[in-house]
Design a protein around this motif. Sequence first.
Motif, PDB file in Angstrom:
ATOM      1  N   SER A  89      60.147  11.815   9.008  1.00 34.20           N
ATOM      2  CA  SER A  89      59.305  12.948   8.607  1.00 34.20           C
ATOM      3  C   SER A  89      59.444  13.116   7.098  1.00 34.20           C
ATOM      4  O   SER A  89      60.023  12.279   6.421  1.00 34.20           O
ATOM      5  N   GLU A  90      58.920  14.231   6.591  1.00 34.64           N
ATOM      6  CA  GLU A  90      59.104  14.500   5.154  1.00 34.64           C
ATOM      7  C   GLU A  90      60.417  15.240   4.895  1.00 34.64           C
ATOM      8  O   GLU A  90      60.712  15.597   3.767  1.00 34.64           O
ATOM      9  N   TYR A  91      61.209  15.454   5.913  1.00 35.79           N
ATOM     10  CA  TYR A  91      62.546  16.068   5.810  1.00 35.79           C
ATOM     11  C   TYR A  91      62.576  17.283   4.871  1.00 35.79           C
ATOM     12  O   TYR A  91      63.124  17.208   3.770  1.00 35.79           O
ATOM     13  N   PRO A  92      62.021  18.419   5.307  1.00 33.84           N
ATOM     14  CA  PRO A  92      62.024  19.616   4.450  1.00 33.84           C
ATOM     15  C   PRO A  92      63.385  20.325   4.518  1.00 33.84           C
ATOM     16  O   PRO A  92      63.500  21.474   4.952  1.00 33.84           O
ATOM     17  N   LEU A  93      64.424  19.640   4.096  1.00 36.82           N
ATOM     18  CA  LEU A  93      65.786  20.139   4.314  1.00 36.82           C
ATOM     19  C   LEU A  93      66.114  21.333   3.423  1.00 36.82           C
ATOM     20  O   LEU A  93      66.831  22.244   3.820  1.00 36.82           O
ATOM     21  N   ARG A  94      65.564  21.315   2.217  1.00 36.41           N
ATOM     22  CA  ARG A  94      65.846  22.445   1.305  1.00 36.41           C
ATOM     23  C   ARG A  94      65.237  23.730   1.863  1.00 36.41           C
ATOM     24  O   ARG A  94      65.883  24.778   1.880  1.00 36.41           O
ATOM     25  N   GLN A  95      63.972  23.636   2.346  1.00 37.54           N
ATOM     26  CA  GLN A  95      63.327  24.819   2.951  1.00 37.54           C
ATOM     27  C   GLN A  95      64.119  25.285   4.168  1.00 37.54           C
ATOM     28  O   GLN A  95      64.219  26.478   4.450  1.00 37.54           O
ATOM     29  N   MET A  96      64.697  24.303   4.875  1.00 35.90           N
ATOM     30  CA  MET A  96      65.448  24.630   6.087  1.00 35.90           C
ATOM     31  C   MET A  96      66.704  25.435   5.752  1.00 35.90           C
ATOM     32  O   MET A  96      67.062  26.380   6.469  1.00 35.90           O
TER      33      MET A  96
END
Length: 361
Positions: free
Chosen positions: A114-121
């Motif tokens: 995926s685009e790995y939205p880890l910071r938003q997470m």
Amino acid sequence: MKALILVGGFGTRLRPLTLSVPKPLVDFANKPMILHQIEALKDIGVTEVVLAINYQPEVMLNFLREYEQKLDIKITCSQETEPLGTAGPLALARDKLVDGSGEPFFVLNSDVISEYPLRQMIEFHRGHGGEASILVTKVDEPSKYGVVVMEETTGKVEKFVEKPKLFVGNKINAGIYLLNPSVLDRIQLRPTSIEKEVFPKIAAEKKLYAMVLPGFWMDVGQPKDYITGLRLYLDSLRKSSSPKLATGPHIVGNVLVDETASIGEGCLIGPDVAIGPGCVIESGVRLSRCTVMRGVRVKKHACISNSILGWHSTVGRWARVENMTILGEDVHVGDEVYSNGGIILPHKEVKSSILKPEIVM
């Protein structure tokens, strides 16, 4: 910050590619699947990645040593002696994950692209103050999956419904979690499922929240989804105007070509193609919706679509390879041979056509 990647077992659904390397090391868009995740984790400040693994740990670790130095990130293994499901590995790796800081840690399924939205997470997790956050993705056919029923405004998870007959929602677990260390107190060291045993209990206490994944998502653990995942991944590169995408008169749509690959005259390549390092594509070749892995040679006027060509294989002149054909490592398809969905095990020579999908031992 730390992260655990659930690597798991034998990768049988991606055979014959996984007969050569463990599944997370199978190339996806010209680099090992697991590297997409490790790079995304490094980008948001994760300093240590623990691989939960029960199959060929030494192969994985030897391979990843080089990336450990390149990316300046610590990579360690937590080895299961028996399969522990999706939650047991967290209990096994407890000492590696808990450092007394109280910081949450990531858990990822190794097949997810995926685009790995880890910071938003991380921001979402801090904002809701619950015990655990999961990413969910919208799907067209929720009846095939376990559906996450949640409050739209806050993201608070109400319950999970496995393969619902009636419509209860269209969001499913995307296999990426951010958990407080206290979640580990809920998990015993035994084979156990985080989705079926741990998360429903946290949800019942109203401490589980779900964030809807922006952008694409795919579990690329089987060939059909691997090819679809490649299309979605290349599409996201296009949306972000990535310089990685190839251009030129012989390119159609989104194509990734390693700089060490060579492409002959009069080829037509694309859409949705990845050509790996050291590949040789001779003149007049047609490639579409396929992955050509490191060291493959495709000879003159061959036509390949909807297929995966494993490392160091060759496809003969005027050959036609299509319909989810998968060549294992070092497979040699003869001149003018046709393959319709052949699954060909490593180190084989194919001299006669495969007219219907079958496994060639």
